[in-house]
Each structure stands twice: as C-alpha cells, then as structure tokens.
Write a protein that holds these residues in place. Structure first.
Motif, PDB file in Angstrom:
ATOM      1  N   GLY A 170     -11.452  10.327 -10.840  1.00  0.00           N
ATOM      2  CA  GLY A 170     -11.444   9.008 -10.230  1.00  0.00           C
ATOM      3  C   GLY A 170     -11.994   8.978  -8.820  1.00  0.00           C
ATOM      4  O   GLY A 170     -12.614   9.925  -8.333  1.00  0.00           O
ATOM      5  N   ALA A 171     -11.740   7.847  -8.173  1.00  0.00           N
ATOM      6  CA  ALA A 171     -12.248   7.603  -6.828  1.00  0.00           C
ATOM      7  C   ALA A 171     -11.714   8.652  -5.867  1.00  0.00           C
ATOM      8  O   ALA A 171     -10.586   9.116  -5.987  1.00  0.00           O
ATOM      9  CB  ALA A 171     -11.856   6.207  -6.374  1.00  0.00           C
ATOM     10  N   SER A 172     -12.566   9.012  -4.902  1.00  0.00           N
ATOM     11  CA  SER A 172     -12.207  10.033  -3.933  1.00  0.00           C
ATOM     12  C   SER A 172     -12.931   9.747  -2.624  1.00  0.00           C
ATOM     13  O   SER A 172     -13.692   8.784  -2.525  1.00  0.00           O
ATOM     14  CB  SER A 172     -12.613  11.413  -4.459  1.00  0.00           C
ATOM     15  OG  SER A 172     -14.032  11.505  -4.538  1.00  0.00           O
ATOM     16  N   GLY A 173     -12.716  10.615  -1.649  1.00  0.00           N
ATOM     17  CA  GLY A 173     -13.446  10.492  -0.394  1.00  0.00           C
ATOM     18  C   GLY A 173     -14.936  10.664  -0.584  1.00  0.00           C
ATOM     19  O   GLY A 173     -15.740  10.132   0.182  1.00  0.00           O
ATOM     20  N   SER A 174     -15.333  11.411  -1.609  1.00  0.00           N
ATOM     21  CA  SER A 174     -16.756  11.613  -1.889  1.00  0.00           C
ATOM     22  C   SER A 174     -17.347  10.475  -2.709  1.00  0.00           C
ATOM     23  O   SER A 174     -18.493  10.080  -2.503  1.00  0.00           O
ATOM     24  CB  SER A 174     -16.966  12.931  -2.642  1.00  0.00           C
ATOM     25  OG  SER A 174     -16.675  14.017  -1.807  1.00  0.00           O
ATOM     26  N   PHE A 175     -16.568   9.961  -3.656  1.00  0.00           N
ATOM     27  CA  PHE A 175     -17.054   8.921  -4.553  1.00  0.00           C
ATOM     28  C   PHE A 175     -16.036   7.795  -4.655  1.00  0.00           C
ATOM     29  O   PHE A 175     -15.039   7.921  -5.366  1.00  0.00           O
ATOM     30  CB  PHE A 175     -17.317   9.481  -5.960  1.00  0.00           C
ATOM     31  CG  PHE A 175     -18.292  10.609  -6.004  1.00  0.00           C
ATOM     32  CD1 PHE A 175     -19.606  10.414  -5.623  1.00  0.00           C
ATOM     33  CD2 PHE A 175     -17.906  11.866  -6.430  1.00  0.00           C
ATOM     34  CE1 PHE A 175     -20.519  11.457  -5.660  1.00  0.00           C
ATOM     35  CE2 PHE A 175     -18.802  12.915  -6.477  1.00  0.00           C
ATOM     36  CZ  PHE A 175     -20.117  12.711  -6.084  1.00  0.00           C
ATOM     37  N   ALA A 229     -14.347   1.746 -20.209  1.00  0.00           N
ATOM     38  CA  ALA A 229     -13.463   1.022 -19.280  1.00  0.00           C
ATOM     39  C   ALA A 229     -12.004   1.406 -19.509  1.00  0.00           C
ATOM     40  O   ALA A 229     -11.280   1.715 -18.555  1.00  0.00           O
ATOM     41  CB  ALA A 229     -13.658  -0.485 -19.439  1.00  0.00           C
ATOM     42  N   ASP A 230     -11.560   1.400 -20.756  1.00  0.00           N
ATOM     43  CA  ASP A 230     -10.162   1.726 -21.069  1.00  0.00           C
ATOM     44  C   ASP A 230      -9.805   3.141 -20.636  1.00  0.00           C
ATOM     45  O   ASP A 230      -8.703   3.396 -20.162  1.00  0.00           O
ATOM     46  CB  ASP A 230      -9.894   1.568 -22.568  1.00  0.00           C
ATOM     47  CG  ASP A 230      -9.923   0.117 -23.023  1.00  0.00           C
ATOM     48  OD1 ASP A 230      -9.855  -0.794 -22.171  1.00  0.00           O
ATOM     49  OD2 ASP A 230     -10.048  -0.103 -24.252  1.00  0.00           O
ATOM     50  N   ARG A 231     -10.743   4.059 -20.782  1.00  0.00           N
ATOM     51  CA  ARG A 231     -10.451   5.465 -20.482  1.00  0.00           C
ATOM     52  C   ARG A 231     -10.450   5.777 -18.986  1.00  0.00           C
ATOM     53  O   ARG A 231      -9.653   6.591 -18.530  1.00  0.00           O
ATOM     54  CB  ARG A 231     -11.469   6.356 -21.199  1.00  0.00           C
ATOM     55  CG  ARG A 231     -11.207   7.829 -20.982  1.00  0.00           C
ATOM     56  CD  ARG A 231     -11.928   8.670 -21.956  1.00  0.00           C
ATOM     57  NE  ARG A 231     -11.744  10.081 -21.687  1.00  0.00           N
ATOM     58  CZ  ARG A 231     -12.349  11.038 -22.351  1.00  0.00           C
ATOM     59  NH1 ARG A 231     -13.168  10.727 -23.343  1.00  0.00           N
ATOM     60  NH2 ARG A 231     -12.146  12.297 -22.039  1.00  0.00           N
ATOM     61  N   PHE A 232     -11.347   5.160 -18.206  1.00  0.00           N
ATOM     62  CA  PHE A 232     -11.532   5.587 -16.823  1.00  0.00           C
ATOM     63  C   PHE A 232     -11.177   4.547 -15.758  1.00  0.00           C
ATOM     64  O   PHE A 232     -11.107   4.895 -14.579  1.00  0.00           O
ATOM     65  CB  PHE A 232     -12.988   6.023 -16.609  1.00  0.00           C
ATOM     66  CG  PHE A 232     -13.437   7.128 -17.515  1.00  0.00           C
ATOM     67  CD1 PHE A 232     -12.956   8.421 -17.362  1.00  0.00           C
ATOM     68  CD2 PHE A 232     -14.348   6.883 -18.529  1.00  0.00           C
ATOM     69  CE1 PHE A 232     -13.367   9.447 -18.192  1.00  0.00           C
ATOM     70  CE2 PHE A 232     -14.775   7.903 -19.371  1.00  0.00           C
ATOM     71  CZ  PHE A 232     -14.285   9.186 -19.202  1.00  0.00           C
ATOM     72  N   ALA A 233     -10.988   3.298 -16.104  1.00  0.00           N
ATOM     73  CA  ALA A 233     -10.822   2.227 -15.107  1.00  0.00           C
ATOM     74  C   ALA A 233      -9.657   2.485 -14.154  1.00  0.00           C
ATOM     75  O   ALA A 233      -9.793   2.275 -12.947  1.00  0.00           O
ATOM     76  CB  ALA A 233     -10.653   0.877 -15.788  1.00  0.00           C
ATOM     77  N   ASP A 234      -8.520   2.909 -14.659  1.00  0.00           N
ATOM     78  CA  ASP A 234      -7.356   3.112 -13.786  1.00  0.00           C
ATOM     79  C   ASP A 234      -7.645   4.124 -12.681  1.00  0.00           C
ATOM     80  O   ASP A 234      -7.235   3.940 -11.537  1.00  0.00           O
ATOM     81  CB  ASP A 234      -6.134   3.562 -14.595  1.00  0.00           C
ATOM     82  CG  ASP A 234      -5.546   2.435 -15.429  1.00  0.00           C
ATOM     83  OD1 ASP A 234      -5.889   1.254 -15.185  1.00  0.00           O
ATOM     84  OD2 ASP A 234      -4.749   2.742 -16.335  1.00  0.00           O
ATOM     85  N   ALA A 235      -8.362   5.178 -13.009  1.00  0.00           N
ATOM     86  CA  ALA A 235      -8.680   6.220 -12.023  1.00  0.00           C
ATOM     87  C   ALA A 235      -9.618   5.704 -10.933  1.00  0.00           C
ATOM     88  O   ALA A 235      -9.664   6.271  -9.835  1.00  0.00           O
ATOM     89  CB  ALA A 235      -9.300   7.428 -12.718  1.00  0.00           C
ATOM     90  N   TRP A 236     -10.347   4.628 -11.218  1.00  0.00           N
ATOM     91  CA  TRP A 236     -11.328   4.102 -10.269  1.00  0.00           C
ATOM     92  C   TRP A 236     -10.899   2.776  -9.663  1.00  0.00           C
ATOM     93  O   TRP A 236     -11.693   2.120  -8.985  1.00  0.00           O
ATOM     94  CB  TRP A 236     -12.691   3.962 -10.953  1.00  0.00           C
ATOM     95  CG  TRP A 236     -13.286   5.304 -11.234  1.00  0.00           C
ATOM     96  CD1 TRP A 236     -13.106   6.076 -12.345  1.00  0.00           C
ATOM     97  CD2 TRP A 236     -14.079   6.073 -10.335  1.00  0.00           C
ATOM     98  NE1 TRP A 236     -13.759   7.268 -12.200  1.00  0.00           N
ATOM     99  CE2 TRP A 236     -14.372   7.297 -10.979  1.00  0.00           C
ATOM    100  CE3 TRP A 236     -14.601   5.849  -9.064  1.00  0.00           C
ATOM    101  CZ2 TRP A 236     -15.150   8.287 -10.375  1.00  0.00           C
ATOM    102  CZ3 TRP A 236     -15.374   6.830  -8.472  1.00  0.00           C
ATOM    103  CH2 TRP A 236     -15.632   8.028  -9.119  1.00  0.00           C
TER     104      TRP A 236
END
Length: 190
Positions: A153-158, A174-181
C-alpha cells in the motif's frame, strides 16, 4: 490512492499511460514500474484494427529508465515460430499471449529492486503496474513482486499507484488493493 486504468482489449490503455507518464516526468514526478506497450505492424489481415494495424507483441518499458525489451508475443505467432513453451506460466494458463518465464523474471527483478529502494527511502513517485491479469489475479503467478508492492500500500515512497486492468478485472483489483491505498478510483483512457 489507487488509480485503476481500465477498458476493453486494445482500447489504448497503455498508449494513454505512456503519454501521461511522460507528462508526469515533465512535471518532475517520477514513475516506477512497468508499461506494457503493444508492438503493432501494418496489416491487411482480419486481426488488423480499423487503422490497418495488427498487434503482434508486447514490449516492456521499465520505469523510470525507459529500458525496453520483448515481453510477449501472440500465442499463435509464438507457436508458429516454435518459441511457445507449454510449461511456462502463460502456457499453462492458456493465455492469448505467450510470455516467457524469463521475461516475467526480469520484470519481477525490476519490481524487487524498486521495493528495496522504497524500503530505504531512496525513491519517491508513482508506482505503475501495466498490467494485472489472469496470471496475477487467478493463479498467484506473473508479476508477483508488483503484487507485493501493491499489497504493502501507500508509503513515503509511493502515495499513489496506477494499475492497468481489463474491464472484467478492474473491480477485482479495486477490491483486493483499495484499502491499502486509502481508496481506489477507476479511470478510462480518455
């Protein structure tokens, strides 16, 4: 935020992505990942599009350095040339594109390198994955290092990622990765 660029087959997703990655670079925003650009040739065959071009292969463009290499050929072409490997990930999955396991390994090594640099805080920009398909979503194969980065997911780099997925797979991404981003937004190449 996770942006999912979607559309049907051969609707210009990768061309749109290439254009926008160049615009971001002009604005001093670095993109890290891969673009899977079509290899098109003039053709009068039944496979030609309305402009008279036929897609025969896929070339990877590794970001940010723009290194290019052959990634895939249409399966029928690969079989005709004798380069098709039924034991490869793409061969076992029965894909319409033959991707050598060596090409997949090269892209995975690139994403692994990106992950290491991100963990050390050496890079900052937009993560780009073109594209997630059946190998990644159905079989847990293919661009597994890209999937790992997306799962982190989202980080200081991305803080943002842009993923390409065909229309029928976009909601699964979307269902698999949205929460992490912190959410997902579907976009079209228009």
């Amino acid at each position: 935020m996770l942006y999912i660029l979607t559309g049907d087959v051969q609707t210009g997703k990768s061309r749109w992505l290439e254009k926008h990655v160049k615009k971001l670079a002009a604005d001093h925003v670095n993109c890290y990942g891969v673009i899977s650009a079509g290899v098109w040739v003039e053709s009068d065959s039944t496979r030609a599009n309305t402009q008279g071009f036929e897609k025969r292969g896929i070339e990877c463009i590794l970001l940010p350095n723009l290194e290019r290499f052959e990634f895939a050929k249409r399966t029928d072409i690969s079989k005709k040339e004798g380069t098709f490997d039924e034991r490869s990930q793409a061969g076992k999955a029965g894909l319409g594109w033959h991707i050598s396991d060596e090409a997949i390994a090269q892209v995975n090594a690139h994403f692994h390198n990106i992950a290491e640099k991100a963990q050390r805080g050496m890079i900052r920009g937009v993560l780009v994955v073109d594209e997630l398909g059946r190998l990644e979503l159905d079989r847990g194969e293919g661009l597994v290092e890209a999937v790992r980065l997306l799962e982190e997911g989202a980080s200081g780099s991305f803080s943002n990622a842009l993923v390409v997925a065909r229309s029928e797979l976009a909601m699964r991404v979307a269902d698999r990765f949205a929460d992490a981003w912190g959410g997902a937004q579907i976009i079209l190449p228009e």
